[in-house]
Scaffold this motif. Sequence first.
Motif, PDB file in Angstrom:
ATOM      1  N   THR A   6      10.623-120.200  56.243  1.00 47.93           N
ATOM      2  CA  THR A   6       9.340-120.444  56.922  1.00 47.93           C
ATOM      3  C   THR A   6       8.566-121.553  56.229  1.00 47.93           C
ATOM      4  O   THR A   6       8.095-122.500  56.877  1.00 47.93           O
ATOM      5  CB  THR A   6       8.497-119.156  56.953  1.00 47.93           C
ATOM      6  OG1 THR A   6       9.220-118.144  57.641  1.00 47.93           O
ATOM      7  CG2 THR A   6       7.158-119.386  57.627  1.00 47.93           C
ATOM      8  N   LEU A   7       8.429-121.445  54.907  1.00 45.34           N
ATOM      9  CA  LEU A   7       7.692-122.475  54.177  1.00 45.34           C
ATOM     10  C   LEU A   7       8.412-123.817  54.199  1.00 45.34           C
ATOM     11  O   LEU A   7       7.767-124.871  54.286  1.00 45.34           O
ATOM     12  CB  LEU A   7       7.435-122.025  52.744  1.00 45.34           C
ATOM     13  CG  LEU A   7       6.470-120.852  52.587  1.00 45.34           C
ATOM     14  CD1 LEU A   7       6.292-120.494  51.121  1.00 45.34           C
ATOM     15  CD2 LEU A   7       5.134-121.148  53.240  1.00 45.34           C
ATOM     16  N   ILE A  20      10.348-125.000  56.619  1.00 40.95           N
ATOM     17  CA  ILE A  20      10.161-125.598  57.944  1.00 40.95           C
ATOM     18  C   ILE A  20       8.742-126.145  58.099  1.00 40.95           C
ATOM     19  O   ILE A  20       8.543-127.258  58.599  1.00 40.95           O
ATOM     20  CB  ILE A  20      10.487-124.570  59.047  1.00 40.95           C
ATOM     21  CG1 ILE A  20      11.998-124.299  59.065  1.00 40.95           C
ATOM     22  CG2 ILE A  20       9.993-125.041  60.408  1.00 40.95           C
ATOM     23  CD1 ILE A  20      12.404-123.097  59.895  1.00 40.95           C
ATOM     24  N   LEU A  21       7.751-125.382  57.642  1.00 43.62           N
ATOM     25  CA  LEU A  21       6.364-125.849  57.757  1.00 43.62           C
ATOM     26  C   LEU A  21       6.105-127.081  56.894  1.00 43.62           C
ATOM     27  O   LEU A  21       5.507-128.062  57.352  1.00 43.62           O
ATOM     28  CB  LEU A  21       5.397-124.726  57.385  1.00 43.62           C
ATOM     29  CG  LEU A  21       5.290-123.584  58.383  1.00 43.62           C
ATOM     30  CD1 LEU A  21       4.411-122.479  57.832  1.00 43.62           C
ATOM     31  CD2 LEU A  21       4.737-124.079  59.714  1.00 43.62           C
ATOM     32  N   TRP A  22       6.557-127.059  55.629  1.00 45.90           N
ATOM     33  CA  TRP A  22       6.319-128.192  54.736  1.00 45.90           C
ATOM     34  C   TRP A  22       7.122-129.412  55.180  1.00 45.90           C
ATOM     35  O   TRP A  22       6.614-130.534  55.196  1.00 45.90           O
ATOM     36  CB  TRP A  22       6.634-127.799  53.304  1.00 45.90           C
ATOM     37  CG  TRP A  22       6.329-128.846  52.286  1.00 45.90           C
ATOM     38  CD1 TRP A  22       7.199-129.348  51.378  1.00 45.90           C
ATOM     39  CD2 TRP A  22       5.087-129.517  52.064  1.00 45.90           C
ATOM     40  NE1 TRP A  22       6.570-130.300  50.603  1.00 45.90           N
ATOM     41  CE2 TRP A  22       5.272-130.426  51.007  1.00 45.90           C
ATOM     42  CE3 TRP A  22       3.836-129.452  52.664  1.00 45.90           C
ATOM     43  CZ2 TRP A  22       4.261-131.254  50.534  1.00 45.90           C
ATOM     44  CZ3 TRP A  22       2.825-130.285  52.196  1.00 45.90           C
ATOM     45  CH2 TRP A  22       3.040-131.162  51.152  1.00 45.90           C
ATOM     46  N   GLY A  78       8.115-130.055  58.220  1.00 46.31           N
ATOM     47  CA  GLY A  78       7.482-130.523  59.455  1.00 46.31           C
ATOM     48  C   GLY A  78       6.217-131.318  59.188  1.00 46.31           C
ATOM     49  O   GLY A  78       5.942-132.318  59.857  1.00 46.31           O
ATOM     50  N   ALA A  79       5.445-130.882  58.185  1.00 46.63           N
ATOM     51  CA  ALA A  79       4.214-131.601  57.844  1.00 46.63           C
ATOM     52  C   ALA A  79       4.520-132.998  57.331  1.00 46.63           C
ATOM     53  O   ALA A  79       3.866-133.981  57.710  1.00 46.63           O
ATOM     54  CB  ALA A  79       3.423-130.813  56.797  1.00 46.63           C
ATOM     55  N   THR A 130       3.538-136.338  59.471  1.00 47.79           N
ATOM     56  CA  THR A 130       2.646-137.307  58.828  1.00 47.79           C
ATOM     57  C   THR A 130       3.350-138.650  58.627  1.00 47.79           C
ATOM     58  O   THR A 130       2.765-139.703  58.864  1.00 47.79           O
ATOM     59  CB  THR A 130       2.141-136.771  57.475  1.00 47.79           C
ATOM     60  OG1 THR A 130       1.562-135.479  57.670  1.00 47.79           O
ATOM     61  CG2 THR A 130       1.104-137.695  56.874  1.00 47.79           C
ATOM     62  N   THR A 164      11.467-135.656  54.391  1.00 51.75           N
ATOM     63  CA  THR A 164      11.553-134.398  55.134  1.00 51.75           C
ATOM     64  C   THR A 164      12.594-133.468  54.516  1.00 51.75           C
ATOM     65  O   THR A 164      12.364-132.270  54.358  1.00 51.75           O
ATOM     66  CB  THR A 164      11.875-134.667  56.612  1.00 51.75           C
ATOM     67  OG1 THR A 164      10.851-135.506  57.166  1.00 51.75           O
ATOM     68  CG2 THR A 164      11.973-133.385  57.405  1.00 51.75           C
ATOM     69  N   LEU A 205      11.808-129.913  52.899  1.00 48.76           N
ATOM     70  CA  LEU A 205      12.488-128.713  53.379  1.00 48.76           C
ATOM     71  C   LEU A 205      13.070-127.925  52.203  1.00 48.76           C
ATOM     72  O   LEU A 205      12.853-126.709  52.075  1.00 48.76           O
ATOM     73  CB  LEU A 205      13.620-129.123  54.323  1.00 48.76           C
ATOM     74  CG  LEU A 205      13.545-128.596  55.734  1.00 48.76           C
ATOM     75  CD1 LEU A 205      14.365-129.460  56.658  1.00 48.76           C
ATOM     76  CD2 LEU A 205      13.956-127.172  55.803  1.00 48.76           C
ATOM     77  N   GLY A 239      10.258-126.489  50.013  1.00 53.18           N
ATOM     78  CA  GLY A 239       9.618-125.329  50.636  1.00 53.18           C
ATOM     79  C   GLY A 239      10.477-124.087  50.570  1.00 53.18           C
ATOM     80  O   GLY A 239       9.983-122.985  50.304  1.00 53.18           O
ATOM     81  N   GLY A 248       9.325-120.950  48.457  1.00 50.46           N
ATOM     82  CA  GLY A 248       9.118-119.703  49.191  1.00 50.46           C
ATOM     83  C   GLY A 248       9.931-118.553  48.633  1.00 50.46           C
ATOM     84  O   GLY A 248       9.443-117.420  48.524  1.00 50.46           O
TER      85      GLY A 248
END
Length: 88
Positions: free
Chosen positions: A11-12, A14-16, A18-19, A23, A61, A65, A68, A72
């Motif tokens: 989860t972390l 994918i979110l990090w 993706g950010a 950006t 990215t 990934l 994160g 996590g």
Amino acid sequence: MKLHALALGLTLGILWGGAILLTGLVNLIWPGYGVAFLEVIGSIYPGFYPGGGVGTVLLGTVYALADGVIGGVIVAWLYNVLARKFSA
């Protein structure tokens, strides 16, 4: 309550990831966007720098990934250890 370490890591990640991807891509369209943030990230992830093209955005990215996921898993593991220690 026990946290599932891999689920939190993914989860972390994918979110990090993706950010950083979002950006970085927006920065390629509007070069002034997120420059300070991307410069900080570039100081951490080797080979990544703002405005370097799609290749560097993808590299950042991938770094994010992995970062994160590892972070996590560590957070979930530490939470589970401390939750066991402090449970009644």
